[in-house]
Design an enzyme around this catalytic site. Structure first.
Site, PDB file in Angstrom:
ATOM      1  N   HIS A 151      -9.561   4.965  -0.578  1.00  0.00           N
ATOM      2  CA  HIS A 151      -8.694   5.089   0.601  1.00  0.00           C
ATOM      3  C   HIS A 151      -9.403   5.987   1.596  1.00  0.00           C
ATOM      4  O   HIS A 151     -10.145   6.886   1.216  1.00  0.00           O
ATOM      5  CB  HIS A 151      -7.357   5.727   0.207  1.00  0.00           C
ATOM      6  CG  HIS A 151      -6.463   4.793  -0.541  1.00  0.00           C
ATOM      7  ND1 HIS A 151      -5.226   4.413  -0.075  1.00  0.00           N
ATOM      8  CD2 HIS A 151      -6.625   4.147  -1.717  1.00  0.00           C
ATOM      9  CE1 HIS A 151      -4.682   3.581  -0.937  1.00  0.00           C
ATOM     10  NE2 HIS A 151      -5.501   3.409  -1.952  1.00  0.00           N
ATOM     11  N   HIS A 168      -7.666  10.218   4.661  1.00  0.00           N
ATOM     12  CA  HIS A 168      -7.023   9.210   5.503  1.00  0.00           C
ATOM     13  C   HIS A 168      -7.162   9.605   6.968  1.00  0.00           C
ATOM     14  O   HIS A 168      -7.095  10.780   7.301  1.00  0.00           O
ATOM     15  CB  HIS A 168      -5.527   9.124   5.182  1.00  0.00           C
ATOM     16  CG  HIS A 168      -5.219   8.480   3.869  1.00  0.00           C
ATOM     17  ND1 HIS A 168      -4.662   9.167   2.822  1.00  0.00           N
ATOM     18  CD2 HIS A 168      -5.369   7.207   3.451  1.00  0.00           C
ATOM     19  CE1 HIS A 168      -4.481   8.333   1.815  1.00  0.00           C
ATOM     20  NE2 HIS A 168      -4.900   7.136   2.165  1.00  0.00           N
ATOM     21  N   GLY A 169      -7.325   8.621   7.829  1.00  0.00           N
ATOM     22  CA  GLY A 169      -7.331   8.900   9.262  1.00  0.00           C
ATOM     23  C   GLY A 169      -8.710   9.304   9.764  1.00  0.00           C
ATOM     24  O   GLY A 169      -9.725   9.109   9.103  1.00  0.00           O
ATOM     25  N   THR A 221     -12.386   4.790   6.920  1.00  0.00           N
ATOM     26  CA  THR A 221     -12.848   4.957   8.303  1.00  0.00           C
ATOM     27  C   THR A 221     -13.811   6.130   8.409  1.00  0.00           C
ATOM     28  O   THR A 221     -13.548   7.206   7.868  1.00  0.00           O
ATOM     29  CB  THR A 221     -11.633   5.157   9.230  1.00  0.00           C
ATOM     30  OG1 THR A 221     -10.894   3.946   9.271  1.00  0.00           O
ATOM     31  CG2 THR A 221     -12.071   5.537  10.650  1.00  0.00           C
ATOM     32  N   GLU A 255      -3.028   5.981  -8.259  1.00  0.00           N
ATOM     33  CA  GLU A 255      -3.919   6.937  -7.597  1.00  0.00           C
ATOM     34  C   GLU A 255      -3.872   8.257  -8.337  1.00  0.00           C
ATOM     35  O   GLU A 255      -2.819   8.720  -8.759  1.00  0.00           O
ATOM     36  CB  GLU A 255      -3.512   7.156  -6.128  1.00  0.00           C
ATOM     37  CG  GLU A 255      -4.416   8.194  -5.428  1.00  0.00           C
ATOM     38  CD  GLU A 255      -4.260   8.235  -3.908  1.00  0.00           C
ATOM     39  OE1 GLU A 255      -3.906   7.203  -3.315  1.00  0.00           O
ATOM     40  OE2 GLU A 255      -4.487   9.311  -3.337  1.00  0.00           O
ATOM     41  N   ASP A 298       2.099   5.283  -5.451  1.00  0.00           N
ATOM     42  CA  ASP A 298       1.458   6.519  -5.025  1.00  0.00           C
ATOM     43  C   ASP A 298       2.316   7.702  -5.431  1.00  0.00           C
ATOM     44  O   ASP A 298       3.223   8.125  -4.722  1.00  0.00           O
ATOM     45  CB  ASP A 298       1.237   6.523  -3.511  1.00  0.00           C
ATOM     46  CG  ASP A 298       0.501   7.779  -3.072  1.00  0.00           C
ATOM     47  OD1 ASP A 298       0.193   8.618  -3.947  1.00  0.00           O
ATOM     48  OD2 ASP A 298       0.238   7.924  -1.874  1.00  0.00           O
ATOM     49  N   ASN A 301      -9.695   0.389   1.286  1.00  0.00           N
ATOM     50  CA  ASN A 301      -8.560   0.385   2.214  1.00  0.00           C
ATOM     51  C   ASN A 301      -9.034   0.838   3.580  1.00  0.00           C
ATOM     52  O   ASN A 301      -9.724   1.866   3.692  1.00  0.00           O
ATOM     53  CB  ASN A 301      -7.487   1.363   1.720  1.00  0.00           C
ATOM     54  CG  ASN A 301      -6.650   0.766   0.626  1.00  0.00           C
ATOM     55  OD1 ASN A 301      -7.176   0.061  -0.236  1.00  0.00           O
ATOM     56  ND2 ASN A 301      -5.370   1.037   0.659  1.00  0.00           N
ATOM     57  N   ASP A 333       0.853  -1.192   0.000  1.00  0.00           N
ATOM     58  CA  ASP A 333       0.000   0.000   0.000  1.00  0.00           C
ATOM     59  C   ASP A 333       0.895   1.251   0.000  1.00  0.00           C
ATOM     60  O   ASP A 333       1.875   1.318   0.739  1.00  0.00           O
ATOM     61  CB  ASP A 333      -0.877  -0.051   1.270  1.00  0.00           C
ATOM     62  CG  ASP A 333      -1.977   0.992   1.274  1.00  0.00           C
ATOM     63  OD1 ASP A 333      -2.321   1.500   0.196  1.00  0.00           O
ATOM     64  OD2 ASP A 333      -2.490   1.287   2.369  1.00  0.00           O
ATOM     65  N   HIS A 334       0.541   2.221  -0.830  1.00  0.00           N
ATOM     66  CA  HIS A 334       1.286   3.489  -0.898  1.00  0.00           C
ATOM     67  C   HIS A 334       2.784   3.302  -1.123  1.00  0.00           C
ATOM     68  O   HIS A 334       3.607   3.873  -0.403  1.00  0.00           O
ATOM     69  CB  HIS A 334       1.048   4.337   0.358  1.00  0.00           C
ATOM     70  CG  HIS A 334      -0.329   4.898   0.425  1.00  0.00           C
ATOM     71  ND1 HIS A 334      -0.765   5.942  -0.344  1.00  0.00           N
ATOM     72  CD2 HIS A 334      -1.402   4.513   1.164  1.00  0.00           C
ATOM     73  CE1 HIS A 334      -2.037   6.200  -0.087  1.00  0.00           C
ATOM     74  NE2 HIS A 334      -2.455   5.333   0.821  1.00  0.00           N
TER      75      HIS A 334
END
Ligand SMILES: [Zn+2]
Length: 395
Positions: free
Chosen positions: A209, A181-182, A212, A134, A104, A231, A82-83
């Site tokens: 991506h 992200h995050g 969450t 991406e 990435d 992801n 990943d990345h």
């Protein structure tokens, strides 16, 4: 041996209207939790290792455990870098056992992103490994509060996406349509019209991506519009963190007491996602639709002329050093016969990740130079055979 071809795995998801979870792992607890949940759900799963997390664990030490977990699984598994930050990272990931890689370069201007992505695709094609690119920018860092890494979301445009995929040949595309992200404050707003237009224009599996914090309904609409890989990491890390805090609050002391129960906490969240994204009970169909991911052993048995034992050992050492970094080469072993009277005194045992490497390895300049200058002049007496390993029982 349910390590399977990841391109075919995601093609199945794309054709059948569900998404495979790509769960980032940072420890054995995560690895075991993800596999437990996938097997409980009879679901395909992607074990994902993010280069941005390599400060938390030793990638080279972790990969043999990840490969072993995939190979003993009863559900189909792929292993993804990943990345990946560079071409060298992608080669390293493949040689350690990843059978999918992400490049990435999305922070670069389009032309440079295309050039960097194309270089990774050309290398990975020679290894039989699919590539995720991406386009657009998903800000933030996995596992951290999003507001600490503000940056502007750059949305993926349909025209750029079409050009990027045409010119790079990537197999999957990570798109930026409003996720970060995050951890994010409040519910993110997603641009589903944009996603639908990209899906229409490209027709390849799309990747999200920053999963969450999205609602069940948002996930459902993402998958309806071509998202086949999601992801997911921050919520798993948070579930583990909550459990650790509770253990400490309850008076736990010592490592095993402090981390007790985190595997179950992570597995519970993984299972929730797998069921929500539609992957449950797809394992058998995916296994039937996907080629197993089996390595090839490139075996050479040989005798040497014009090199004494010390010279032979020096030549083998040079070979191990020069050949191991060639893309798709997982292992370079050299051997000397145990029996004095063996028909061939020496051997190479070189493991390729995929049959495609037979050709790309033969043409690789480092292999050519070594074989032509250091090996073949002394090893006229040799046999060379490529073996496709067969480790899955035929039904
Ligand atoms: Zn990401």
């Amino acid at each position: 041996m349910p390590l399977v071809n990841m391109k075919q795995m995601l093609a199945h998801a794309h054709a059948n209207g569900y998404a495979v979870g790509a769960f980032d792992l940072v420890s054995l607890d995560f690895l075991e939790a993800i596999m437990d949940a996938a097997e409980r759900c009879r679901a395909p799963v992607i074990l994902s290792l993010a280069e941005s997390h390599f400060e938390y664990f030793d990638f080279e030490l972790a990969m043999p455990a990840v490969v072993a977990a995939a190979r003993r699984a009863k559900v189909p598994v792929a292993i993804h870098l990943d990345h990946g930050e560079s071409l060298a990272s992608a080669v390293r990931g493949i040689n350690l056992g990843c059978n999918g890689v992400m490049v990435d370069a999305s922070h670069l201007p389009l032309e440079e992103n295309i050039a960097a992505s194309r270089a990774v695709v050309e290398m990975a094609r020679g290894c039989g490994v699919p590539v995720e690119g991406e386009l657009g920018y998903v800000p933030g860092v996995e596992g951290e509060d999003a507001e600490r890494h503000p940056g502007e979301i750059t949305y993926t445009s349909v025209e750029d996406a079409r050009r990027y995929v045409d010119e790079t040949g990537v197999d999957f595309l990570a798109v930026s349509i409003g996720t970060v992200h995050g951890r994010m404050k409040g519910e993110p707003k997603l641009d589903f019209e944009r996603l639908a237009a990209i899906d229409q224009a490209l027709g390849i599996p799309l990747v999200i991506h920053g999963g969450t914090g999205l609602s069940d309904d948002q996930f459902r609409r993402l998958i309806e519009n071509g998202v086949s890989k999601i992801n997911y990491y921050t919520a798993l890390a948070d579930a583990a963190g909550v459990r650790i805090a509770a253990n400490v609050a309850a008076g736990a002391k010592g490592y095993t007491a402090v981390v007790a129960g985190i595997r179950q906490a992570i597995a519970q969240e993984v299972e929730r996602c797998i069921r929500l994204w539609g992957g449950a009970d797809q394992a058998d169909a995916v296994l039937a639709a996907c080629e197993p991911w089996e390595p090839v052993e490139h075996i050479i048995l040989y005798n040497l002329e014009g090199l004494d034992e010390q010279g032979a050992r020096a030549m083998m050492a040079e070979g191990r050093r020069v050949l191991a970094p060639i893309p798709g080469v997982e292992v370079v072993d050299t051997g000397i016969a145990v029996q004095e009277n063996a028909k061939y005194r020496y051997c190479w045992r070189i493991r390729f990740c995929h049959p495609a490497v037979i050709d790309s390895y033969r043409e690789h300049p480092d292999h050519k130079a070594f074989a032509d200058q250091r090996f073949r002049p002394h090893a006229g007496d040799r046999v060379s055979i490529d073996y496709q390993l067969v480790t899955r029982d035929s039904e």
